[in-house]
Design a protein around this motif. Sequence first.
Motif, PDB file in Angstrom:
ATOM      1  N   PRO A  67      55.729  93.530  83.891  1.00 58.02           N
ATOM      2  CA  PRO A  67      54.701  92.499  84.020  1.00 58.02           C
ATOM      3  C   PRO A  67      55.188  91.131  83.553  1.00 58.02           C
ATOM      4  CG  PRO A  67      54.230  93.963  82.175  1.00 58.02           C
ATOM      5  CD  PRO A  67      55.336  94.587  82.955  1.00 58.02           C
ATOM      6  N   GLY A  68      54.515  90.088  84.080  1.00 54.89           N
ATOM      7  CA  GLY A  68      54.805  88.745  83.602  1.00 54.89           C
ATOM      8  C   GLY A  68      55.695  87.914  84.495  1.00 54.89           C
ATOM      9  N   ILE A  69      55.929  88.395  85.727  1.00 59.57           N
ATOM     10  CA  ILE A  69      56.681  87.580  86.677  1.00 59.57           C
ATOM     11  C   ILE A  69      55.790  87.254  87.870  1.00 59.57           C
ATOM     12  CG2 ILE A  69      58.884  88.586  85.989  1.00 59.57           C
ATOM     13  CD1 ILE A  69      58.843  90.198  88.595  1.00 59.57           C
ATOM     14  N   GLY A  77      52.831  83.856 108.187  1.00 57.59           N
ATOM     15  CA  GLY A  77      53.964  83.051 108.614  1.00 57.59           C
ATOM     16  C   GLY A  77      53.942  81.626 108.147  1.00 57.59           C
ATOM     17  N   ILE A  78      52.927  81.237 107.373  1.00 52.13           N
ATOM     18  CA  ILE A  78      52.733  79.836 107.062  1.00 52.13           C
ATOM     19  C   ILE A  78      52.608  79.575 105.572  1.00 52.13           C
ATOM     20  CG2 ILE A  78      51.210  77.853 107.397  1.00 52.13           C
ATOM     21  CD1 ILE A  78      50.303  79.209 109.991  1.00 52.13           C
ATOM     22  N   HIS A  79      51.780  80.358 104.898  1.00 51.17           N
ATOM     23  CA  HIS A  79      51.393  80.032 103.532  1.00 51.17           C
ATOM     24  C   HIS A  79      52.153  80.872 102.509  1.00 51.17           C
ATOM     25  CE1 HIS A  79      48.110  77.869 105.402  1.00 51.17           C
ATOM     26  NE2 HIS A  79      47.844  78.957 106.098  1.00 51.17           N
ATOM     27  N   ALA A  80      52.439  80.285 101.357  1.00 48.53           N
ATOM     28  CA  ALA A  80      52.992  81.020 100.224  1.00 48.53           C
ATOM     29  C   ALA A  80      51.839  81.387  99.304  1.00 48.53           C
ATOM     30  CB  ALA A  80      54.014  80.169  99.485  1.00 48.53           C
ATOM     31  N   LEU A  81      51.736  82.687  98.964  1.00 43.72           N
ATOM     32  CA  LEU A  81      50.646  83.139  98.097  1.00 43.72           C
ATOM     33  C   LEU A  81      51.219  83.619  96.764  1.00 43.72           C
ATOM     34  CD1 LEU A  81      48.994  82.783 100.642  1.00 43.72           C
ATOM     35  CD2 LEU A  81      47.926  84.980 100.223  1.00 43.72           C
ATOM     36  N   LEU A  82      50.552  83.198  95.681  1.00 39.68           N
ATOM     37  CA  LEU A  82      51.031  83.456  94.322  1.00 39.68           C
ATOM     38  C   LEU A  82      50.272  84.604  93.668  1.00 39.68           C
ATOM     39  CD1 LEU A  82      52.578  82.677  91.673  1.00 39.68           C
ATOM     40  CD2 LEU A  82      50.680  81.101  91.216  1.00 39.68           C
ATOM     41  N   ASN A  83      51.041  85.555  93.128  1.00 40.69           N
ATOM     42  CA  ASN A  83      50.465  86.676  92.388  1.00 40.69           C
ATOM     43  C   ASN A  83      51.106  86.774  91.018  1.00 40.69           C
ATOM     44  OD1 ASN A  83      49.174  88.781  94.714  1.00 40.69           O
ATOM     45  ND2 ASN A  83      50.757  87.410  95.446  1.00 40.69           N
ATOM     46  N   VAL A  84      50.353  87.314  90.064  1.00 39.90           N
ATOM     47  CA  VAL A  84      50.876  87.638  88.734  1.00 39.90           C
ATOM     48  C   VAL A  84      51.114  89.147  88.680  1.00 39.90           C
ATOM     49  CG1 VAL A  84      50.377  87.682  86.261  1.00 39.90           C
ATOM     50  CG2 VAL A  84      49.657  85.712  87.659  1.00 39.90           C
ATOM     51  N   ALA A  93      51.610  96.557  91.031  1.00 36.89           N
ATOM     52  CA  ALA A  93      50.283  95.968  90.832  1.00 36.89           C
ATOM     53  C   ALA A  93      50.408  94.483  90.550  1.00 36.89           C
ATOM     54  CB  ALA A  93      49.548  96.654  89.686  1.00 36.89           C
ATOM     55  N   ALA A  94      49.462  93.705  91.091  1.00 38.61           N
ATOM     56  CA  ALA A  94      49.503  92.257  90.891  1.00 38.61           C
ATOM     57  C   ALA A  94      48.122  91.657  91.077  1.00 38.61           C
ATOM     58  CB  ALA A  94      50.492  91.614  91.860  1.00 38.61           C
ATOM     59  N   ALA A 140      59.619  86.382  91.895  1.00 43.03           N
ATOM     60  CA  ALA A 140      60.297  87.149  90.847  1.00 43.03           C
ATOM     61  C   ALA A 140      60.717  86.301  89.646  1.00 43.03           C
ATOM     62  CB  ALA A 140      61.510  87.910  91.395  1.00 43.03           C
ATOM     63  N   THR A 141      60.280  85.055  89.567  1.00 50.34           N
ATOM     64  CA  THR A 141      60.599  84.238  88.386  1.00 50.34           C
ATOM     65  C   THR A 141      59.589  84.500  87.274  1.00 50.34           C
ATOM     66  OG1 THR A 141      59.296  82.373  89.234  1.00 50.34           O
ATOM     67  CG2 THR A 141      61.648  82.402  89.752  1.00 50.34           C
TER      68      THR A 141
END
Length: 209
Positions: A67-69, A77-84, A93-94, A140-141
């Motif tokens: 966890p934590g990345i 094809g267009i948008h970048a989606l951010l998950n924790v 799981a995110a 993955a950062t």
Amino acid sequence: MSAPADRHLRALERPVVEAARMLVGCTIAHEGCSGVIVETEAYHDSEPACHAYVGLTARTCTLFEAPGIAYVYRSYGIHALLNVVVEPYGVGAAVLIRALEPLAGLDEMRARRGWERSRDLCSGPGKLTQALGIGLDLNATPLAGGPIELGPPPPGRPDPEIVVGTRIGITRAVELPWRFCVAGNRNVSRPRLPVRALTAGPVRRHPTA
DNA sequence: CATGGGATTGACT
DNA sequence: GTCAATCCCATGC
């Protein structure tokens, strides 16, 4: 009562549905732009709406990490989606970050997003990554000390009232009440949950009538 | 190797 | 309300 300063860290240790609820009110920052999380969704490898449902692949391996990345992927094809990414190593799981209330760097957000009103800068999962300049290269950062910083709720800010609904834009496991929004907040994405929506307890599947 | 389907958005009817 | 844009990746032949 203001929120505990380590809520963003405790959320990472929790089951993903609890984590999704706890991350509402926390902050996300990238290169001087930041916002308060006002909408999240939970995804878990045990249910078919989650990318990790298919198992460990080149795309999904980030979800199974410790966890934590960040898990950042391209949508439509267009948008970048951010998950924790949450839950222990080996569990896919995110928490999808679906909307922010802009806090800092509003001018830079407008520069990236265009003419938008403040409330439209981050009112959607694709909008907020564009506003904050978050791209697929940040997949993955780490979210502590990384380019994207997950932080506690702003000091003195009261815990928001949270409303619960079903997740948006999916075709499988549509009935799970795994979407969490700040009640009445104008920055959440559409369709907005009614302020009177379920806030706790079991889900009523069908209207009693 | 070809194909199908998105965890969306903005423009338009 | 409808719809196209656009690309990565999982799947199947």
